[in-house]
Design an enzyme around this catalytic site. Structure first.
Site, short mmCIF file in Angstrom:
data_model
loop_
_atom_site.label_atom_id
_atom_site.label_comp_id
_atom_site.label_asym_id
_atom_site.label_seq_id
_atom_site.Cartn_x
_atom_site.Cartn_y
_atom_site.Cartn_z
N HIS A 123 44.02 -65.60 28.85
CA HIS A 123 42.68 -65.34 28.27
C HIS A 123 42.74 -64.19 27.24
O HIS A 123 42.03 -63.19 27.37
CB HIS A 123 41.64 -65.04 29.36
CG HIS A 123 40.24 -65.28 28.87
ND1 HIS A 123 39.21 -65.72 29.68
CD2 HIS A 123 39.68 -65.13 27.64
CE1 HIS A 123 38.10 -65.84 28.97
NE2 HIS A 123 38.37 -65.48 27.72
N ARG A 126 36.92 -72.77 27.41
CA ARG A 126 36.67 -72.37 28.79
C ARG A 126 37.43 -73.30 29.72
O ARG A 126 37.55 -74.50 29.44
CB ARG A 126 35.17 -72.44 29.12
CG ARG A 126 34.35 -71.26 28.63
CD ARG A 126 34.72 -69.95 29.30
NE ARG A 126 33.96 -68.81 28.82
CZ ARG A 126 34.39 -67.91 27.94
NH1 ARG A 126 35.59 -68.01 27.40
NH2 ARG A 126 33.64 -66.88 27.59
#
Ligand code: NDP
Length: 310
Positions: free
Chosen positions: A273, A225
């Protein structure tokens, strides 16, 4: 007949409809799946991903579980209206994809592929890369994804160190844990892979001090993250040579803004991502198994601990 609400960003229902219907059928569950709430009190399970418009779980008074489609639950775990049990996604397809992304990017840096692929002038640089056994890779996070990646790297004969919150024993991995376990791991790591969840404890974990523990020129891979790293500290460490390269898949702001310095830094690789994602065919079976368990009065799989945040 159980009633399941599928609440996720537009477009996902088309991908999940057939596999979820099939998986529930195979699990022996008679289910009606709806994409609009109707009477929320009549919903037995919520299959959830952020972005589907659902943020208040209060009216789902009869829901036996909220089943996340995503492995990371940081955007929902602290929702004060969520009183139902929350389960995160542990999916074989997601794991396979992450293993491929991590081993691919580790091998890129280990073998120095950029020297040849990015060369613009003739060069005959006969530097032979070291063997994997002579390279230490640290995997921070030894959960579903971190453990699978650590094992895959160890199978390629890298020397692999792992770090987790609680003590873990993974054959072939030198496991460390807790705050005091981090420094010895980072001090040895030629390549660091972040596969931690975002929690209050992991927020900004990779800061200037932790970066200073790494050997000169270490490589950072972050498919975990964005909030795990202090972005300014990473840029400073790159400029100082402490970090040789950073390959980053996740960011504090996504999409990464066009003017963000990561895009232009010569030793930063941005991937948007895509390190991995939940795969509908295998994830549908995880959802169906959890519905089956709840209906049978058996414990749910992959239940999130609200206090820990993952
Ligand atoms: P898990 O919950 O299975 O594992 C989390 C690991 O992190 C565990 O080993 C846990 O320790 C460790 N951990 C958590 N907090 C701390 C802490 N404070 N100190 C040390 N270790 C800690 O998660 P997954 O492996 O399934 O997923 C990891 C993350 O990957 C997700 O949360 C998500 O953010 C990210 N992800 C990224 C994707 C992408 O495409 N980029 C796709 C999917 C997920 P312990 O074992 O002791 O509990």
């Amino acid at each position: 007949m159980v009633r399941i609400l599928f609440s996720a960003p537009p477009g996902l229902w088309a991908e999940y409809r057939a596999p979820l219907t099939r998986a529930l059928d195979e699990a022996g569950i008679k289910a009606e799946i709806v994409t609009g709430t109707g009477d929320p009190a009549a919903i037995d399970y919520v299959v959830f991903a952020p972005g589907g418009g659902l943020s208040d779980f209060t009216p789902f008074t009869g829901a036996k579980a909220v089943l996340s489609l995503w492995a990371g639950v940081e955007t929902v775990v602290g929702n004060p209206t969520l009183t139902q049990p929350l389960c995160r996604m542990v999916d074989a397809g997601l794991e396979e994809g992450m293993v491929e992304w991590v081993t691919g990017h580790v091998l890129r840096h280990h073998l120095g592929f950029d020297r040849d692929i990015c060369a613009t002038e003739p060069h005959w640089d006969q530097r032979v890369p070291p063997l994997a056994r002579d390279r230490t890779v640290a995997v921070l996070g030894l959960g579903a994804l971190g453990r699978a990646c650590a094992e895959a790297l160890a199978a390629l004969r890298f020397r692999v160190l792992g770090w987790s919150r609680n003590p873990r024993a993974v054959p072939g991995i030198d496991c460390h844990h807790g705050a005091e376990g981090l420094r010895p791991v980072l001090e040895q790591a030629g390549i660091v892979v972040l596969l931690l969840p975002r929690t209050p404890e992991t927020e900004g974990l990779i800061d200037a001090e932790r970066l200073s523990w790494l050997p000169e020129g270490a490589v950072l891979l972050n498919p975990g993250r964005g909030a795990l790293i202090d972005e300014a500290a990473v840029l400073a460490a790159l400029d100082a040579g402490r970090l040789g390269h950073a390959t980053l898949d996740v960011f504090r702001t996504e999409p990464l803004p066009p003017d963000h310095p990561f895009w232009r830094h010569p030793r930063v690789t941005v991937t948007p991502h895509v390190a991995s994602e939940t795969r509908p065919a295998s994830a549908a079976r995880v959802i169906a198994e959890n519905v089956r368990r709840a209906e049978a009065g058996e414990p749910l799989l992959f239940r999130v601990d609200r206090a820990r945040g993952y």
